[in-house]
Write a protein that holds these residues in place. Sequence first.
Motif, PDB file in Angstrom:
ATOM      1  N   MET A   1       0.814  -1.198   0.000  1.00  0.00           N
ATOM      2  CA  MET A   1       0.000   0.000   0.000  1.00  0.00           C
ATOM      3  C   MET A   1       0.852   1.254   0.000  1.00  0.00           C
ATOM      4  O   MET A   1       0.456   2.245  -0.548  1.00  0.00           O
ATOM      5  CB  MET A   1      -0.940   0.009   1.211  1.00  0.00           C
ATOM      6  CG  MET A   1      -2.038  -1.010   1.116  1.00  0.00           C
ATOM      7  SD  MET A   1      -3.043  -0.633  -0.316  1.00  0.00           S
ATOM      8  CE  MET A   1      -4.480  -1.528   0.043  1.00  0.00           C
ATOM      9  N   GLU A   2       2.031   1.186   0.633  1.00  0.00           N
ATOM     10  CA  GLU A   2       2.897   2.356   0.684  1.00  0.00           C
ATOM     11  C   GLU A   2       3.317   2.784  -0.726  1.00  0.00           C
ATOM     12  O   GLU A   2       3.286   3.958  -1.070  1.00  0.00           O
ATOM     13  CB  GLU A   2       4.126   2.038   1.523  1.00  0.00           C
ATOM     14  CG  GLU A   2       5.083   3.193   1.663  1.00  0.00           C
ATOM     15  CD  GLU A   2       6.282   2.814   2.515  1.00  0.00           C
ATOM     16  OE1 GLU A   2       7.363   3.298   2.204  1.00  0.00           O
ATOM     17  OE2 GLU A   2       6.123   2.021   3.468  1.00  0.00           O
TER      18      GLU A   2
ATOM     19  N   GLN B   1       1.765   2.066  -3.560  1.00  0.00           N
ATOM     20  CA  GLN B   1       0.578   2.508  -4.286  1.00  0.00           C
ATOM     21  C   GLN B   1       0.290   3.980  -4.004  1.00  0.00           C
ATOM     22  O   GLN B   1       0.009   4.752  -4.921  1.00  0.00           O
ATOM     23  CB  GLN B   1      -0.628   1.662  -3.890  1.00  0.00           C
ATOM     24  CG  GLN B   1      -1.910   2.075  -4.601  1.00  0.00           C
ATOM     25  CD  GLN B   1      -3.113   1.298  -4.111  1.00  0.00           C
ATOM     26  OE1 GLN B   1      -3.004   0.454  -3.238  1.00  0.00           O
ATOM     27  NE2 GLN B   1      -4.261   1.595  -4.649  1.00  0.00           N
ATOM     28  N   GLU B   2       0.384   4.396  -2.778  1.00  0.00           N
ATOM     29  CA  GLU B   2       0.114   5.782  -2.421  1.00  0.00           C
ATOM     30  C   GLU B   2       1.145   6.715  -3.035  1.00  0.00           C
ATOM     31  O   GLU B   2       0.805   7.789  -3.535  1.00  0.00           O
ATOM     32  CB  GLU B   2       0.078   5.927  -0.905  1.00  0.00           C
ATOM     33  CG  GLU B   2      -1.100   5.229  -0.275  1.00  0.00           C
ATOM     34  CD  GLU B   2      -1.035   5.202   1.246  1.00  0.00           C
ATOM     35  OE1 GLU B   2      -0.124   5.811   1.824  1.00  0.00           O
ATOM     36  OE2 GLU B   2      -1.901   4.549   1.843  1.00  0.00           O
ATOM     37  N   LYS B   3       2.411   6.337  -3.052  1.00  0.00           N
ATOM     38  CA  LYS B   3       3.470   7.182  -3.609  1.00  0.00           C
ATOM     39  C   LYS B   3       3.347   7.326  -5.120  1.00  0.00           C
ATOM     40  O   LYS B   3       3.587   8.396  -5.672  1.00  0.00           O
ATOM     41  CB  LYS B   3       4.843   6.609  -3.265  1.00  0.00           C
ATOM     42  CG  LYS B   3       5.236   6.752  -1.819  1.00  0.00           C
ATOM     43  CD  LYS B   3       6.620   6.179  -1.596  1.00  0.00           C
ATOM     44  CE  LYS B   3       7.010   6.261  -0.130  1.00  0.00           C
ATOM     45  NZ  LYS B   3       8.328   5.641   0.105  1.00  0.00           N
ATOM     46  N   GLN B   4       2.985   6.243  -5.804  1.00  0.00           N
ATOM     47  CA  GLN B   4       2.949   6.254  -7.263  1.00  0.00           C
ATOM     48  C   GLN B   4       1.572   6.591  -7.822  1.00  0.00           C
ATOM     49  O   GLN B   4       1.426   6.794  -9.013  1.00  0.00           O
ATOM     50  CB  GLN B   4       3.409   4.905  -7.807  1.00  0.00           C
ATOM     51  CG  GLN B   4       4.852   4.599  -7.475  1.00  0.00           C
ATOM     52  CD  GLN B   4       5.293   3.251  -8.014  1.00  0.00           C
ATOM     53  OE1 GLN B   4       4.486   2.476  -8.517  1.00  0.00           O
ATOM     54  NE2 GLN B   4       6.571   2.972  -7.904  1.00  0.00           N
ATOM     55  N   GLY B   5       0.560   6.625  -6.972  1.00  0.00           N
ATOM     56  CA  GLY B   5      -0.788   6.939  -7.438  1.00  0.00           C
ATOM     57  C   GLY B   5      -1.419   5.820  -8.243  1.00  0.00           C
ATOM     58  O   GLY B   5      -2.289   6.057  -9.069  1.00  0.00           O
TER      59      GLY B   5
ATOM     60  N   LYS C   1      -3.329   1.942  -8.938  1.00  0.00           N
ATOM     61  CA  LYS C   1      -4.550   1.252  -8.515  1.00  0.00           C
ATOM     62  C   LYS C   1      -4.312  -0.243  -8.587  1.00  0.00           C
ATOM     63  O   LYS C   1      -3.541  -0.723  -9.413  1.00  0.00           O
ATOM     64  CB  LYS C   1      -5.724   1.623  -9.414  1.00  0.00           C
ATOM     65  CG  LYS C   1      -6.116   3.080  -9.319  1.00  0.00           C
ATOM     66  CD  LYS C   1      -7.313   3.371 -10.176  1.00  0.00           C
ATOM     67  CE  LYS C   1      -7.685   4.834 -10.036  1.00  0.00           C
ATOM     68  NZ  LYS C   1      -8.858   5.177 -10.828  1.00  0.00           N
TER      69      LYS C   1
END
Length: 43
Positions: A1-2, A4-8, A10
């Motif tokens: 999840m970390e 995913q949040e940094k790279q935007g 899905k």
Amino acid sequence: MEIQEKQGGKIGIVINTPWYEPFSNSSEDKLAAERALSFSMNW
């Protein structure tokens, strides 16, 4: 999840299955195509 949040990004799912068409309009070929689809998709 970390990441995913940094790279935007899905997260999703991909379903791939072979597709079969009857060789002719005969009932035997139609049943064979249906059986092949059922075998690969219903498992």
